[in-house]
Design a protein around this motif. Structure first.
Motif, short mmCIF file in Angstrom:
data_model
loop_
_atom_site.label_atom_id
_atom_site.label_comp_id
_atom_site.label_asym_id
_atom_site.label_seq_id
_atom_site.Cartn_x
_atom_site.Cartn_y
_atom_site.Cartn_z
N GLY A 1 4.59 5.54 3.88
CA GLY A 1 5.46 6.46 3.12
C GLY A 1 5.32 6.26 1.62
O GLY A 1 5.33 7.22 0.85
N ILE A 2 5.18 5.01 1.22
CA ILE A 2 5.05 4.70 -0.20
C ILE A 2 3.68 5.13 -0.74
O ILE A 2 3.57 5.72 -1.81
CB ILE A 2 5.27 3.18 -0.45
N LEU B 1 3.88 12.21 4.26
CA LEU B 1 4.01 11.54 5.56
C LEU B 1 4.45 12.63 6.55
O LEU B 1 5.52 13.23 6.37
CB LEU B 1 5.05 10.41 5.49
N LYS C 1 10.09 5.19 -4.32
CA LYS C 1 10.25 6.55 -3.83
C LYS C 1 11.63 6.74 -3.22
O LYS C 1 12.27 5.79 -2.80
CB LYS C 1 9.19 6.86 -2.77
N PHE D 1 13.48 7.62 -0.16
CA PHE D 1 13.32 7.73 1.29
C PHE D 1 14.64 8.19 1.90
O PHE D 1 15.68 7.60 1.62
CB PHE D 1 13.02 6.34 1.91
N GLN E 1 12.85 0.32 -2.03
CA GLN E 1 12.78 1.76 -2.26
C GLN E 1 14.20 2.31 -2.41
O GLN E 1 15.19 1.61 -2.17
CB GLN E 1 12.06 2.44 -1.09
N VAL F 1 10.18 11.13 0.66
CA VAL F 1 9.80 10.88 2.05
C VAL F 1 11.01 11.11 2.95
O VAL F 1 12.07 10.52 2.73
CB VAL F 1 9.31 9.43 2.25
#
Lengths: 130, 133
Positions: free
Chosen positions: A119-120, A125, B17, B19, B48, B129
């Motif tokens: 994901g990073i 994704l 990011k 998430f 994150q 994400v």
């Protein structure tokens, strides 16, 4: 584009693994980089080499193995999900005192951190599941 | 759970990011909620910006006073209370999903942020994400 793929369902019952395979193949053909395919939940069942479908059906497991071989794909199976469902590589079977192992060629067993890391690292994704 | 140090490698050049883990399923009946929570806990090690969304039957995951004895499964709901200790404090719950199930914020076992459907959609759109269980 750098793409990560998450497969959350097992083979045959759900089409998720088929769709993930078709997507992965198409993305590679279009010149994208598949950073990793991560198998979670019942998705880990896509990695047992004991799968033996009828001859006129696709073999979902060996299809992944072949794609991995052709394109050096990183196919990662979640260890915790795999242990729950009886998916073992040789080392893990030895460690757990099991008399057999069944991980198909081209797959490796590792931790959930590999999913988060995908994901990073990836631009996208993409999840295949229910 | 994994333990290898390779998995714990967070040296990604400081990339942070957003998430969001989207929980859509009831806590029992399928394993999605339990295994989803395992990913959330692991993600905390990667520093994150993590949040969780609870929509549809996923709101039941946060219901107080879960008793699983009769189904012989582990009641994992106390884990949601531990999320704070992992710095996972942004728990968004969809208002319409609560209402459709006759629940209010007072029925939930942790502090949450209630968003209506449009606000939830906007919150999702902000993410880098989204992982949905």
């Amino acid at each position: 584009m750098k793409i990560g793929v998450l497969v959350n369902e097992g083979p045959y019952t759900h089409e998720a693994s088929d769709s993930a395979y078709q997507f992965t193949k198409a993305a590679i053909e279009k010149g994208h980089e598949i950073y990793r395919v991560f198998f979670y939940h019942d998705g880990v069942n896509n990695s047992t080499r004991l799968t033996e479908p009828p001859r006129d059906d696709r073999n979902i497991v060996s299809r992944w193995s072949e794609l991995a071989k052709a394109h050096s794909l990183d196919l990662v199976v979640c260890i915790a999900a795999a242990q729950r469902r009886g998916i073992m590589d040789e080392n893990e079977a030895k460690r757990q005192g099991k008399d057999a192992h069944n991980l198909a060629d081209g797959f490796r067993i590792s931790g959930l951190g590999q999913l988060v890391e995908a994901g990073i690292q990836c631009d996208r994704l993409v999840t295949f599941g229910d | 759970m994994f333990t290898s140090s390779e998995d714990m490698d967070t040296d990604e050049g400081g990339v942070i990011k957003q998430f969001m883990f989207v929980n859509r399923k009831a806590p029992y009946g399928t394993i999605y909620a339990l295994e989803g929570l395992e990913v959330v806990l692991i993600s905390a090690a990667f520093e994150q910006d993590v949040s969780m969304a609870f929509i549809d039957d996923g709101v039941y995951e946060l219901k107080k006073a879960q008793d699983t004895k009769a189904i012989e499964q582990k009641n994992f709901s106390p884990t949601y209370r531990a999320l704070e200790g992992y710095d996972i404090e942004k728990l968004y719950v969809e208002k319409e999903s609560l209402e459709a199930r006759g629940l209010t914020e007072a029925d939930l076992l942790v502090d949450v942020i209630v968003l209506d459907r449009a606000e939830m959609a906007a919150k999702m759109a902000e993410q880098d994400v989204l992982i949905s269980f």
